[in-house]
Scaffold this motif. Structure first.
Motif, PDB file in Angstrom:
ATOM      1  N   GLU D  60       0.828  -1.210   0.000  1.00  0.00           N
ATOM      2  CA  GLU D  60       0.000   0.000   0.000  1.00  0.00           C
ATOM      3  C   GLU D  60       0.863   1.262   0.000  1.00  0.00           C
ATOM      4  O   GLU D  60       0.393   2.337  -0.312  1.00  0.00           O
ATOM      5  CB  GLU D  60      -0.977   0.008   1.179  1.00  0.00           C
ATOM      6  N   SER D 284     -13.606   1.898  10.256  1.00  0.00           N
ATOM      7  CA  SER D 284     -12.693   3.035  10.055  1.00  0.00           C
ATOM      8  C   SER D 284     -12.228   3.023   8.606  1.00  0.00           C
ATOM      9  O   SER D 284     -12.262   1.986   7.939  1.00  0.00           O
ATOM     10  CB  SER D 284     -11.498   2.944  10.999  1.00  0.00           C
ATOM     11  N   ASP D 285     -11.788   4.184   8.135  1.00  0.00           N
ATOM     12  CA  ASP D 285     -11.358   4.281   6.732  1.00  0.00           C
ATOM     13  C   ASP D 285     -10.195   3.352   6.449  1.00  0.00           C
ATOM     14  O   ASP D 285     -10.160   2.627   5.466  1.00  0.00           O
ATOM     15  CB  ASP D 285     -10.952   5.727   6.406  1.00  0.00           C
ATOM     16  N   ARG D 286      -9.200   3.396   7.350  1.00  0.00           N
ATOM     17  CA  ARG D 286      -8.025   2.568   7.121  1.00  0.00           C
ATOM     18  C   ARG D 286      -8.399   1.090   7.033  1.00  0.00           C
ATOM     19  O   ARG D 286      -7.913   0.364   6.171  1.00  0.00           O
ATOM     20  CB  ARG D 286      -6.988   2.779   8.222  1.00  0.00           C
ATOM     21  N   ASN D 287      -9.284   0.675   7.934  1.00  0.00           N
ATOM     22  CA  ASN D 287      -9.658  -0.730   7.927  1.00  0.00           C
ATOM     23  C   ASN D 287     -10.418  -1.092   6.651  1.00  0.00           C
ATOM     24  O   ASN D 287     -10.179  -2.142   6.057  1.00  0.00           O
ATOM     25  CB  ASN D 287     -10.494  -1.074   9.151  1.00  0.00           C
ATOM     26  N   ASP D 289     -10.105   0.271   3.748  1.00  0.00           N
ATOM     27  CA  ASP D 289      -9.116   0.193   2.660  1.00  0.00           C
ATOM     28  C   ASP D 289      -8.344  -1.124   2.736  1.00  0.00           C
ATOM     29  O   ASP D 289      -8.103  -1.801   1.737  1.00  0.00           O
ATOM     30  CB  ASP D 289      -8.133   1.369   2.748  1.00  0.00           C
ATOM     31  N   ASP D 311      -1.324  -4.327  10.672  1.00  0.00           N
ATOM     32  CA  ASP D 311      -1.314  -3.171  11.548  1.00  0.00           C
ATOM     33  C   ASP D 311       0.094  -2.869  12.064  1.00  0.00           C
ATOM     34  O   ASP D 311       0.562  -1.733  12.021  1.00  0.00           O
ATOM     35  CB  ASP D 311      -2.254  -3.441  12.731  1.00  0.00           C
ATOM     36  N   SER D 314       2.472  -1.735   9.082  1.00  0.00           N
ATOM     37  CA  SER D 314       2.225  -0.413   8.501  1.00  0.00           C
ATOM     38  C   SER D 314       2.556   0.679   9.537  1.00  0.00           C
ATOM     39  O   SER D 314       3.108   1.719   9.194  1.00  0.00           O
ATOM     40  CB  SER D 314       0.781  -0.291   8.012  1.00  0.00           C
ATOM     41  N   ASP D 318       5.439   3.410   8.717  1.00  0.00           N
ATOM     42  CA  ASP D 318       5.086   4.829   8.748  1.00  0.00           C
ATOM     43  C   ASP D 318       6.026   5.582   9.693  1.00  0.00           C
ATOM     44  O   ASP D 318       6.500   6.676   9.381  1.00  0.00           O
ATOM     45  CB  ASP D 318       3.635   5.015   9.220  1.00  0.00           C
ATOM     46  N   SER D 342      -5.034   5.919  13.895  1.00  0.00           N
ATOM     47  CA  SER D 342      -5.771   5.386  12.752  1.00  0.00           C
ATOM     48  C   SER D 342      -5.475   3.915  12.514  1.00  0.00           C
ATOM     49  O   SER D 342      -5.482   3.452  11.385  1.00  0.00           O
ATOM     50  CB  SER D 342      -5.390   6.177  11.504  1.00  0.00           C
ATOM     51  N   SER D 343      -5.198   3.168  13.585  1.00  0.00           N
ATOM     52  CA  SER D 343      -4.928   1.755  13.349  1.00  0.00           C
ATOM     53  C   SER D 343      -6.225   1.049  12.962  1.00  0.00           C
ATOM     54  O   SER D 343      -7.315   1.592  13.179  1.00  0.00           O
ATOM     55  CB  SER D 343      -4.350   1.106  14.609  1.00  0.00           C
ATOM     56  N   VAL D 344      -6.107  -0.139  12.395  1.00  0.00           N
ATOM     57  CA  VAL D 344      -7.314  -0.857  11.993  1.00  0.00           C
ATOM     58  C   VAL D 344      -8.100  -1.345  13.203  1.00  0.00           C
ATOM     59  O   VAL D 344      -9.188  -1.869  13.071  1.00  0.00           O
ATOM     60  CB  VAL D 344      -6.991  -2.056  11.071  1.00  0.00           C
TER      61      VAL D 344
END
Lengths: 232, 314, 285, 394
Positions: D60, D284-287, D289, D311, D314, D318, D342-344
């Motif tokens: 990603e 959540s958005d991250r999850n 995706d 998780d 990434s 990061d 913002s973790s999953v």
């Protein structure tokens, strides 16, 4: 007719048979006589295909069978009774006979006819083959060979160590088998036994045939000589 | 067996020298790690083959001697606080003592049954060490932090330095084994393999000879186990797995038994094949299997037979 | 009751494998280390056959046949060329076969375990004398008993059995009586492989189908053939039940000691009666 | 023999001096990751999913970090610590920038020692042994996933809420399991639940029938089934044969989820309760995706092993990227105390004191899938906040 033609056989580097030729015809009994270690059993094994030939050929009724395997030769009608009998352990006497019929088409020799030839075997048919006495075991393995309905029978010292009365039975059997049309090669150290049944003789010494001829050609001198072997 | 410098011995020495010279060619650490594994397994394979190829005693349980060596070293260095040399001595002792026990237990058992007996004794040891001796063996978890040697101011935690040390030990093993094979004891052992009955008739105490073969083999196996423990800095009862015994058997036979060069070649081939194949294909394991099968059929005397030819004096 | 059912079902499974192993040993004098791998392959094949055909019953027919054919090929390609060599090489080559089969399974089925269900009426439990036991295990016992009887009758009473016995005892003499010994060897190996495949297929719905399933049970099979006597099928029957029941009973009352006990017993058998507890006569190996 | 050793050692000394002198630092053109996971053996299914999750995390970001491509080598540790150590040692000899893995706590603890010695960052996303971030904690190892203590806390709370009276414990026989059993045996009675029996089962046991039968006949109404790897499917499948889930309240740690349900089948799965480290339904958005990317690449939903691996990987990458420097020590300093909002799995905080991530714990129950696509889906039954589970750092 089973023939061994100018055959040479060796164990490793040691040559055991030198250009040996031997033939047996139906109903014939050929006796192979010689002292211990002269190459009698080796000749028999070469005829059966147990040992490969370095040189020379093996023929059965005119067909070249030099490269046939042991089991193929058996199916073509050659039967073999080894010197130490080799009864199958774990099998009854009757099963020992039955094993021999497994790979062969039915023929004149049946279990019943073997029992007729050796009535003693019928009495012991349910006993373990290996628990039979020496004489009974010898009858068993001859019977076993007959169950393959052989046209040629190779017998290695069938009377060795047996009581005279048993020897007589074996000799009678050999006579009867030959009379039924089967050719027999009889290996014996003892000269007296083959003298009673053999039609021709081959004398072997150190892997070479020193004398071959019919029973009628045996002179007194030769007989003495042969008898001498047995004494060794 | 008249010449001292047989072709087999020379090839084995050559292989050792090649290994020792590796640091001159490359300084890639992962290469040294691979070479270290080759060296250690070579010692183990030589030890196994002393038993099988020289003494004619088949064993499926050599993992036991190997693992006990590793644990002996660990106990000596970690629990008793002894040095590297003493640790190795302990490993050798542990391997040899258990080998003698196996030999004594299996005194009346021969051939395939003895091989099965060694397998079962190794399994028994493995289970006892995992479940009953958890305190000493770390159980299934094993023991991490097994020390490497410290002497002469050399940092043996450097893979290269440690490699030099164990390669030198391999050289010593090859030389001592060759001397041993040529000694009267070695000759007697060779006689034992050829014909136990005859050896007995000549007047050898074959039972004692078998014990000697086993204990020597066990000692060398223990040494190899200790070195593996030090290389990985970790020991566990997984060393006792019957797969370890199987692997060493495969390696020795692949290389060629009854020789010095064979086991080393077998190990080298095994590890290199594994390494090379696994970098090219995911299916290296199967290809390794096919290689074994082909080698067994077409090179029954092992890879070493390509080098030795029909040399009778090996 | 549950213990007996579980113990018997384990015993049956072990017997199916050990029977082939011991027959192969009797005939070829080879310890077939690939037997566990064949069993595993059988289980995976059964999974695929069940998925493709949707029939549990078909797996029990197709899988043994597939393994039978594979057995023929393995014998012909790997063992036949080295019959004259030392037996150690034959053991080695079966090790090689293990690696190849493992890889084949990884290639076709990947690493994750599989599972499939038996025919609907075999799912769930059944009440026997007040305890609930798995229907499938009862089925395994019944089927195992049928196969066992057939096998025993086949060996004791049939022409084929006689041939196999004769060839096991004295292959050279059997050949001199016209028996194609090489062919018999191949058949016996193939039959052993087929039995292993059958065991795998039958184990599929009961035990996890996974890569290492062959290794675990192989040691149990070695135990059985050693206690029963190498090459002795009657011994294998008794020993398989001893091992199966001791596994079950052991888990119930002394889980930690089962293995210690089993291996100690084995060592004792090897020391005192290496021909097996149930052999009348001495065998050499 | 000792004579030749010492002589050769002296020669080795000389050569080592030479070799050491010309060791040169080489420029970094790739970021090298050693992925040490079991891909075969009892834990094979875990390792494969960890690999998948981590792969998504790497892909990603376009396969790059710090402006250089990421080179990841996955090594199969064959569910064997022995093999794992061998491969870890080799990986470190190769000079990797980080180590990812392993699954088994035992193996992770052993790898930690090597990582510390070689000063290589080490990210753990599955092994739960408390020692990893407790007694044996190291500067170089971080755990981004749950530890045993929080899982047990969740299990105990769940058991209490179920109003159970008697509990039978079936425990995998390994070090974590032995510790766990002790905790359960002391803590359950405090919650009013009597422990009527404990059974340790070797990992890789192929027949659980007898053990489960013992549990059934013990008179307990609850079963703590703590097994790992392939044994989960084995035990639940064999439990299904005798209606285990209907007769007892079965609960465990990572015992059941949608993936496991597919292996076990509906019959054996429905009603099984389990901690969930990660669940794909997290809103959540991250999850979303991550789940989308995972489904696209592998054709199935990510399970807990995959989710946790994604998780951790990434989060770490990061953090590394944000430092902007190629310096392992700087990465570690940055990761300590790092906050991942913002973790999953929602908010996660990497504690500087013990390198354990603070996070929520979930407990779920398997129910039949309303859509009928899967054998079962997990329903979140309980959720525990980080404050309930963690003592603050000292």
């Amino acid at each position: 007719m089973l023939e061994l033609i100018e055959a040479q056989v060796s164990y490793g580097k040691a040559i055991a048979l030198h250009d040996v030729s031997l033939a047996v015809a139906p109903s014939q009994v050929v006796a192979l006589v010689g002292r211990n270690g002269a190459g009698k059993s080796t000749t028999l094994k070469a005829m059966m295909g147990v040992l490969p030939l370095d040189r020379g050929r093996r023929r059965l009724f005119g067909e070249d069978v030099t490269n046939r395997s042991v089991d193929a030769l058996s199916r073509m009608g050659v039967a073999y009774v080894p010197e130490n009998r080799q009864v199958f352990s774990g099998l009854t006497a009757e099963e020992n006979l039955d094993v021999a019929a497994l790979s062969h088409a039915p023929g004149p020799w049946t279990r019943q006819r073997v029992y007729d030839l050796f009535p003693r075997l019928h009495e012991r048919r349910t006993a373990q083959g290996t628990s039979l006495s020496g004489g009974e075991q010898q009858m068993l393995v001859i019977g076993r060979a007959l169950m393959t309905n052989p046209r040629m029978l190779l017998l290695d010292e069938p009377t060795e160590g047996l009581a005279p009365v048993i020897v007589d039975q074996i000799v009678d059997a050999v006579r009867e088998i030959a009379a039924s049309g089967t050719g027999i090669v009889l290996v014996e150290q003892n000269f007296q036994v083959p003298r009673r049944v053999a039609h021709s003789f081959a004398l072997i010494d150190s892997g070479r045939f020193t004398w071959q001829g019919g029973a009628d050609q045996i002179t007194h001198d030769l007989e003495t000589l042969l008898a001498g072997f047995a004494a060794h | 067996m008249t010449r001292f410098w047989t072709r087999d011995f020379l090839i084995a020495l050559g292989l050792c020298v090649l290994l020792l010279a590796a640091p001159l060619v490359t300084r890639n650490e992962s290469v040294f790690f691979l070479l270290s594994l080759i060296v250690i397994w070579s010692i183990f394979a030589l030890a196994f083959d002393f038993c099988f190829g020289r003494g004619g005693i088949l064993s499926f349980g050599h993992a036991a001697f190997f693992a006990l060596g590793a644990y002996g070293y660990t106990w000596a260095t970690m629990d008793l606080g002894l040095g590297f040399g003493a640790g190795l001595a302990m490993a050798i002792l542990c391997g040899a003592v258990f080998a003698v026990i196996v030999g004594l237990v299996g005194q009346r058992v021969t051939g395939l049954y003895f091989a099965l007996l060694t397998l079962m004794l190794a399994q028994l040891l493995a289970i006892i060490m995992v479940t009953r001796l958890r305190r000493f063996t770390g159980g299934d978890d094993g023991i991490a932090g097994v020390p490497r040697p410290m002497f002469g101011g050399i940092d043996f935690f450097e893979t290269v330095n440690f490699f030099w040390l164990i390669a030198a030990i391999l050289l010593a093993v090859v030389v001592t084994m060759h001397v041993l094979n040529r000694s009267p004891l070695g000759q007697a052992i060779a006689g034992l393999k050829q014909n136990e009955e005859r050896a007995r008739q000549i007047g050898f105490n074959t039972a004692r000879l078998r014990l000697a073969v086993l204990s020597i083999s066990g000692a060398y196996s223990g040494l190899a186990g200790a070195l593996l423990g030090a290389l990985l800095m970790y020991v566990s009862p997984q060393l006792l797995s019957w797969k370890v015994s199987g692997d060493v058997l495969i390696m020795a036979l692949l290389g060629g038994t009854g020789t010095l060069a064979g086991p080393i070649l077998g190990v080298t081939l095994f590890e290199l094949l594994k390494e090379v194949l696994s970098s090219y294909t995911e299916y290296w394991y199967g290809i390794l299997g096919i290689t074994f099968i082909l080698c067994t059929i077409f090179l029954p005397k092992g890879v070493v037979s390509l080098l030795l030819g029909r040399d009778k004096s090996r | 009751m549950a213990i007996i059912v579980v113990g018997l079902s384990i015993g049956m499974l072990i017997f199916l494998l050990a029977a082939g192993l011991t027959l192969i040993f009797g005939m070829l004098q080879v310890i077939n280390f690939a037997h566990g791998a064949l069993y595993m392959l059988g289980a995976y094949l059964a999974y695929s056959v069940a998925m493709l055909t949707g029939s549990f019953w078909l797996t029990l027919v197709i899988v043994p046949l597939m393994l039978l054919v594979l057995g023929l090929v393995i014998e012909r390609v790997t063992l036949r060329p080295i019959y004259d060599a030392d037996h150690v090489y034959q053991v080695l080559i079966t090790f090689g076969v293990v690696l190849v089969i493992d890889e084949v399974v990884r290639f076709f089925w990947g690493l994750s375990g599989r599972q499939f269900s038996p025919a609907a009426f075999l799912v769930g439990s059944i009440d026997i004398f007040g305890t609930e036991v798995s229907r499938y295990r009862v089925f395994v016992i019944v089927v195992g008993a049928i196969v066992m009887t057939a096998l025993l009758l086949g060996i004791e009473k049939s022409r084929i059995g006689l041939t196999v016995k004769a060839c096991s005892v004295n292959p050279d003499m059997a050949a001199a009586l016209g028996i194609r010994v090489e062919r018999v060897r191949m058949m016996v190996f193939a039959a052993g492989a087929g039995l292993a495949g059958f065991a795998g297929a039958i184990a599929g719905p009961m035990l996890p189908i996974q890569l290492q399933m062959g290794n675990a049970i192989l040691l149990d099979c070695f135990t059985v053939i050693i206690i029963g006597g190498l090459g002795n099928i009657r011994g294998a029957i008794v020993a398989a039940f001893v091992v199966g029941m001791s596994r079950a009973v052991g888990q119930q009352w002394a889980a930690e000691w089962v293995d210690v006990f089993t291996y100690s017993l084995l060592v004792l058998v090897l020391l005192l009666k290496p021909e097996g507890l149930f052999s009348k006569k001495e065998r050499t190996a | 023999m000792s004579f030749s050793i010492s002589r050769l050692a002296r020669q080795a000394l000389l050569a080592a001096g030479l070799v050491g002198a010309c060791t040169a630092a080489h420029a970094q053109d790739t970021f090298r990751i050693a992925g040490l996971v079991p891909l075969s053996g009892a834990f094979g299914i875990l390792g494969e999913n960890m690999r998948r999750g981590a792969t998504i995390a790497i892909e990603e970001r376009g396969g790059e970090v710090l402006g250089v491509p990421i080179e990841v080598v996955w090594d199969d540790t064959e569910t064997s610590t022995q093999v794992a150590i061998q491969k870890a040692t080799k990986a470190m000899a190769r000079g990797v920038d980080m180590i990812f893995g392993e699954a088994s706590s035992t193996t992770t603890l052993a790898i930690m020692k090597l990582a510390e010695q070689r000063k290589v960052p080490h990210i753990v996303t599955l092994s739960a042994d408390d020692r990893i971030t407790g007694a044996d904690k190291s500067r170089y190892t971080f755990r981004t996933s749950n530890n045993v203590a929080m899982e047990v806390a969740a299990l105990l709370a769940f058991a209490k809420n179920q109003n159970l009276e008697k509990m039978y414990i079936v425990m995998a026989d390994y070090s974590v399991g032995r510790d766990l059993a002790k905790i359960l045996e002391t803590e359950l009675p405090k919650n009013g639940i009597e422990v009527v029996g404990t059974e340790f089962v070797p990992i890789g046991t192929s027949d659980y029938a007898i053990i489960l039968n013992k549990a059934l006949e013990s008179g307990a109404d609850g079963l703590s089934l703590v097994v790992v790897g392939a044994d989960v499917a084995t035990s639940l499948k064999q439990g299904a044969d005798v209606g285990l889930g209907e007769k007892m309240t079965v609960m465990g740690l990572m015992l059941m989820d949608e993936t496991q349900g597919m292996v076990v089948g509906e019959r054996g799965s429905v009603g099984i309760n389990s901690t969930l480290r990660y669940h794909h339904t997290q809103d959540s958005d991250r999850n979303r995706d991550f789940v989308a990317a995972f489904v696209e690449k592998y054709g199935e939903l990510p399970n807990q092993y995959a989710g946790e691996a994604y998780d951790g990987m990434s989060w770490w990458l990061d953090t590394v990227d944000a430092t902007g420097v190629f310096d392992k020590e700087a990465w570690i300093d940055a990761f300590e105390g790092s906050v991942r909002d913002s973790s999953v799995e929602g908010l996660k905080v990497m504690r500087a004191c013990d390198h354990q991530a603070e996070q929520v714990a979930l407990f779920g129950t398997a129910v039949p899938d309303p859509s009928g696509e899967l054998p079962i889906v997990m329903e979140i039954a309980e959720s525990f906040e980080a404050e309930e589970l963690f003592a603050p750092c000292e």
